[in-house]
Design an enzyme around this catalytic site. Structure first.
Site, short mmCIF file in Angstrom:
data_model
loop_
_atom_site.label_atom_id
_atom_site.label_comp_id
_atom_site.label_asym_id
_atom_site.label_seq_id
_atom_site.Cartn_x
_atom_site.Cartn_y
_atom_site.Cartn_z
N THR A 27 -1.43 7.25 0.12
CA THR A 27 -2.78 7.16 -0.46
C THR A 27 -3.53 5.90 -0.03
OG1 THR A 27 -1.93 5.93 -2.36
CG2 THR A 27 -1.98 8.33 -2.55
N ARG A 75 0.85 -1.19 0.00
CA ARG A 75 0.00 0.00 0.00
C ARG A 75 0.88 1.23 0.00
NH1 ARG A 75 -4.62 0.13 4.40
NH2 ARG A 75 -2.89 0.77 5.71
N ASP A 124 5.27 -6.08 9.46
CA ASP A 124 6.35 -5.69 10.39
C ASP A 124 6.40 -6.63 11.59
OD1 ASP A 124 7.26 -3.61 8.87
OD2 ASP A 124 6.20 -2.05 9.99
N ASP A 161 0.71 -3.39 12.16
CA ASP A 161 1.24 -3.76 10.84
C ASP A 161 1.67 -5.22 10.85
OD1 ASP A 161 3.13 -4.18 8.64
OD2 ASP A 161 2.88 -2.05 8.28
C1 PRP Z 1 -0.64 -4.79 4.35
C2 PRP Z 1 -1.37 -6.12 4.49
C3 PRP Z 1 -2.19 -6.16 3.26
C4 PRP Z 1 -2.58 -4.73 3.06
C5 PRP Z 1 -3.98 -4.51 3.54
O1 PRP Z 1 0.44 -4.89 3.52
O2 PRP Z 1 -0.52 -7.22 4.61
O3 PRP Z 1 -1.52 -6.66 2.13
O4 PRP Z 1 -1.67 -3.95 3.83
O5 PRP Z 1 -4.42 -3.24 3.27
P1 PRP Z 1 -5.55 -2.91 2.18
O6 PRP Z 1 -6.65 -3.88 2.40
O7 PRP Z 1 -5.93 -1.50 2.53
O8 PRP Z 1 -4.97 -3.01 0.82
P2 PRP Z 1 1.45 -3.65 3.31
O9 PRP Z 1 0.95 -2.71 2.29
O10 PRP Z 1 1.78 -3.07 4.65
O11 PRP Z 1 2.71 -4.35 2.65
P3 PRP Z 1 3.93 -5.09 3.35
O12 PRP Z 1 3.39 -6.28 4.11
O13 PRP Z 1 4.78 -5.49 2.21
O14 PRP Z 1 4.59 -4.11 4.27
N1 URA Z 2 -2.02 -3.48 6.87
C1 URA Z 2 -1.75 -3.99 8.10
O1 URA Z 2 -0.79 -4.75 8.27
N2 URA Z 2 -2.54 -3.64 9.12
C2 URA Z 2 -3.60 -2.85 8.96
O2 URA Z 2 -4.30 -2.59 9.95
C3 URA Z 2 -3.87 -2.32 7.69
C4 URA Z 2 -3.06 -2.66 6.66
#
Ligand code: PRP
Ligand code: URA
Length: 220
Positions: free
Chosen positions: A117, A113, A212, A209
């Site tokens: 945005t 994400r 993380d 998150d």
């Molecule tokens: C997180 C999570 C999902 C997404 C959910 O990933 O693991 O993939 O956000 O959010 P959404 O429903 O609003 O799209 P993130 O973008 O943090 O990526 P990452 O795990 O690679 O850090």
């Molecule tokens: N991605 C995450 O990991 N946690 C949230 O709450 C939203 C997006």
């Protein structure tokens, strides 16, 4: 005699799993004090329970089995199952799914994400153009706005996957609605459906998150 079929059951379905073991592991997963080693184990346990529920309709092939005592008929999976983990956090759900479905194929999809945005950005796709699996299981512990899941579903649809299911540990109510309105034919399985998103589009109460916390990259 005129016969009116009852309206077909809507294909759209959201399966909110209810089970004491789910509540137990979810409470520990949400706890901010849970450190990555235990967090990973909890993700694995909950992913197994999601997998159990989401695979109830897989079809079987009868086979003859020779036990030490006699011959009998057993049943093995007939369909090609594809696991589609959304990087990064979806990776935490792959091993437990493979424990239960060792013959599954794993097709990685990278989506993050954009932090300003909250829109999904696809940066990696192993999904091929031909020869779709019979059932695609999209793996991501978090379904927040639904943008990332919608992007993964679109990728599976362009691969012509006939049955698509989403496995998320925590979904948000607005996110579920966003997926349902765009893809009413896709089933969503979740251990919890939280009511809302905060201003940064994080799920509340949520767990923070997920990527993380799985990969120990939390800062601050
Ligand atoms: C997180 C999570 C999902 C997404 C959910 O990933 O693991 O993939 O956000 O959010 P959404 O429903 O609003 O799209 P993130 O973008 O943090 O990526 P990452 O795990 O690679 O850090
Ligand atoms: N991605 C995450 O990991 N946690 C949230 O709450 C939203 C997006």
């Amino acid at each position: 005699m005129t016969h009116h079929d009852p309206s077909p059951a809507p294909l759209t379905s959201v399966h909110h799993l209810r089970h004491p073991l789910i509540d137990h592991h979810l409470a520990l997963l949400r706890d901010r004090a849970t450190e990555p080693p235990e967090f990973r184990l909890l993700v694995q346990r909950l992913a197994m329970l999601l997998a159990y529920e989401a695979t109830q309709d897989l079809s079987l092939l009868p086979i003859e089995v020779h036990t030490p005592m006699t011959y009998t008929t057993g049943h093995v999976l007939r369909e090609r199952v594809g696991l589609v983990p959304i990087l990064r956090a979806g990776l935490g759900m792959v091993d437990p799914l493979l424990q239960l479905i060792p013959t599954a194929e794993v097709w990685h999809l990278g989506v993050y994400r954009d932090e300003s945005t909250a829109q999904p950005v696809e940066y990696y796709s192993k999904i091929p153009e031909t020869g779709p699996v019979d059932v695609g299981l999209v793996l991501d512990p978090m379904l927040a706005t639904g943008g990332s899941i919608n992007s993964a579903i679109a990728a599976l649809k362009s691969w012509n996957v006939p049955r698509i299911k989403v496995l998320s540990i925590i979904a948000s109510q607005p996110g579920v609605e966003a997926v349902q309105s765009r893809h009413p034919d896709v089933q969503i399985f979740a251990c919890a459906i939280d009511p809302e998103l905060d201003a940064r589009k994080y799920i509340v109460p949520g767990l923070g998150d997920a990527g993380d916390r799985i990969f120990n990259t939390r800062r601050g």
